[in-house]
Design a protein around this motif. Structure first.
Motif, mmCIF file in Angstrom:
data_model
loop_
_atom_site.group_PDB
_atom_site.id
_atom_site.type_symbol
_atom_site.label_atom_id
_atom_site.label_comp_id
_atom_site.label_asym_id
_atom_site.label_seq_id
_atom_site.Cartn_x
_atom_site.Cartn_y
_atom_site.Cartn_z
ATOM 1 N N ASP A 24 0.795 -1.227 0.000
ATOM 2 C CA ASP A 24 0.000 0.000 0.000
ATOM 3 C C ASP A 24 0.831 1.282 0.000
ATOM 4 O O ASP A 24 0.589 2.203 0.788
ATOM 5 C CB ASP A 24 -0.951 0.000 1.202
ATOM 6 N N VAL A 25 1.842 1.309 -0.874
ATOM 7 C CA VAL A 25 2.579 2.555 -1.102
ATOM 8 C C VAL A 25 2.707 2.749 -2.609
ATOM 9 O O VAL A 25 2.261 1.905 -3.390
ATOM 10 C CB VAL A 25 3.989 2.537 -0.451
ATOM 11 N N THR A 26 3.322 3.839 -3.017
ATOM 12 C CA THR A 26 3.501 4.067 -4.446
ATOM 13 C C THR A 26 4.746 3.333 -4.953
ATOM 14 O O THR A 26 5.657 3.015 -4.169
ATOM 15 C CB THR A 26 3.661 5.567 -4.760
ATOM 16 N N GLN A 28 6.996 4.582 -6.662
ATOM 17 C CA GLN A 28 8.156 5.466 -6.474
ATOM 18 C C GLN A 28 8.799 5.262 -5.102
ATOM 19 O O GLN A 28 10.015 5.399 -4.955
ATOM 20 C CB GLN A 28 7.719 6.934 -6.630
ATOM 21 N N THR A 29 7.979 4.940 -4.116
ATOM 22 C CA THR A 29 8.532 4.714 -2.781
ATOM 23 C C THR A 29 9.374 3.445 -2.748
ATOM 24 O O THR A 29 10.477 3.432 -2.179
ATOM 25 C CB THR A 29 7.392 4.636 -1.745
ATOM 26 N N ALA A 32 12.558 4.227 -4.417
ATOM 27 C CA ALA A 32 13.445 5.049 -3.587
ATOM 28 C C ALA A 32 14.089 4.226 -2.472
ATOM 29 O O ALA A 32 15.264 4.428 -2.142
ATOM 30 C CB ALA A 32 12.654 6.218 -2.989
ATOM 31 N N TYR A 38 15.545 6.490 0.442
ATOM 32 C CA TYR A 38 14.478 6.748 1.408
ATOM 33 C C TYR A 38 14.436 5.618 2.423
ATOM 34 O O TYR A 38 14.415 4.441 2.053
ATOM 35 C CB TYR A 38 13.131 6.855 0.691
ATOM 36 N N ASP A 39 14.449 5.988 3.699
ATOM 37 C CA ASP A 39 14.264 5.008 4.771
ATOM 38 C C ASP A 39 12.782 4.943 5.111
ATOM 39 O O ASP A 39 12.186 5.963 5.470
ATOM 40 C CB ASP A 39 15.061 5.419 6.021
ATOM 41 N N PRO A 40 12.181 3.763 5.030
ATOM 42 C CA PRO A 40 10.745 3.669 5.260
ATOM 43 C C PRO A 40 10.401 3.913 6.727
ATOM 44 O O PRO A 40 11.258 3.791 7.608
ATOM 45 C CB PRO A 40 10.414 2.229 4.861
ATOM 46 N N SER A 41 9.142 4.232 6.963
ATOM 47 C CA SER A 41 8.662 4.352 8.343
ATOM 48 C C SER A 41 8.705 2.969 8.977
ATOM 49 O O SER A 41 8.790 1.934 8.288
ATOM 50 C CB SER A 41 7.232 4.888 8.356
ATOM 51 N N LEU A 44 5.910 0.839 7.599
ATOM 52 C CA LEU A 44 6.146 0.251 6.278
ATOM 53 C C LEU A 44 7.203 -0.850 6.361
ATOM 54 O O LEU A 44 7.105 -1.875 5.672
ATOM 55 C CB LEU A 44 6.574 1.341 5.285
ATOM 56 N N ARG B 46 -2.653 4.553 -5.769
ATOM 57 C CA ARG B 46 -2.102 5.441 -4.755
ATOM 58 C C ARG B 46 -1.268 6.517 -5.423
ATOM 59 O O ARG B 46 -0.385 6.227 -6.221
ATOM 60 C CB ARG B 46 -1.212 4.633 -3.819
ATOM 61 N N ASP B 49 2.120 8.814 -0.675
ATOM 62 C CA ASP B 49 2.271 8.003 0.524
ATOM 63 C C ASP B 49 3.270 8.670 1.456
ATOM 64 O O ASP B 49 3.596 9.846 1.290
ATOM 65 C CB ASP B 49 2.663 6.563 0.182
ATOM 66 N N GLU B 50 3.790 7.894 2.410
ATOM 67 C CA GLU B 50 4.643 8.477 3.442
ATOM 68 C C GLU B 50 5.892 9.154 2.886
ATOM 69 O O GLU B 50 6.367 10.135 3.452
ATOM 70 C CB GLU B 50 5.061 7.391 4.435
ATOM 71 N N ARG B 51 6.414 8.631 1.790
ATOM 72 C CA ARG B 51 7.603 9.259 1.207
ATOM 73 C C ARG B 51 7.270 10.659 0.691
ATOM 74 O O ARG B 51 8.047 11.600 0.869
ATOM 75 C CB ARG B 51 8.151 8.396 0.069
ATOM 76 N N GLU B 54 6.997 13.002 3.517
ATOM 77 C CA GLU B 54 8.308 13.425 4.023
ATOM 78 C C GLU B 54 8.939 14.459 3.101
ATOM 79 O O GLU B 54 9.554 15.429 3.549
ATOM 80 C CB GLU B 54 9.248 12.220 4.164
#
Lengths: 65, 118
Positions: A24-26, A28-29, A32, A38-41, A44, B46, B49-51, B54
């Protein structure tokens, strides 16, 4: 923070988009994260670990930063 | 759509059709803004999101940092030099400073609002 997400994803035969949909993210995430940009939460990271049925530290290694 | 609106406004100014340009701009801005607002709500895919959150957060911090640095480092001396007659602050410069100050205050207000809700 380094990770082996791309290797794990490739082993499962998943595209970045498919993995993104699964957690459930994009796309692009995912891209990354795989490129160490990018460090995920924590949430995630748990989602990814659960998806690959492993521990977070099996995927992410902060000591390799 | 917003780009089309801006283009329409510029073309309207160039060909001396200010009202038509303004109408095109308003249509473009409102329709484009409406699409941007509605798209995440009607789309299955989507879009953020969180990225992205940020990135927004970092961009916001950077924008505020630049505004604060310019506000502290440049604006007060400008007013002093203007008062001393060394430079002349134009109306446009004064307006820009007021707008930047207003945006900075608006950010602070929004930050406080969000902080209270967090």
């Amino acid at each position: 923070m380094r990770n082996d997400l791309s290797t794990r994803r490739a082993d499962e035969g998943l595209s970045q988009g498919e993995l993104a949909d699964a957690v459930d993210v994009t796309r692009q995430t995912i891209n990354a994260i795989e490129r160490d940009r990018y460090d995920p939460s924590l949430e995630l990271a748990f989602e990814l670990a659960a998806y690959f049925d492993c521990h977070i530290e099996d995927i992410f290694d902060p000591s390799l930063d | 759509m917003i780009g089309v609106g801006i283009l329409g406004l510029l073309v309207g100014m160039v060909i001396d059709r200010y009202l038509a340009g303004t109408v095109v701009y308003l249509l473009g801005a409102w329709i484009g803004g409406g699409i941007a607002f509605a798209a995440p709500r009607v789309s299955d895919s989507r879009l953020q999101d969180e990225r992205d959150y940020e990135l927004h957060n970092r961009a916001s911090g950077l924008a505020m940092g630049i505004t604060m640095a310019l506000g502290i480092g440049i604006v007060p001396p400008l007013y002093v030099l203007d008062a001393g007659g060394y430079v002349e602050l134009t109306g446009a410069a004064g307006g820009g400073i007021l707008v930047a100050s207003a945006l900075f205050l608006l950010y602070g207000f929004c930050f406080g609002l969000v902080q209270r809700g967090a």
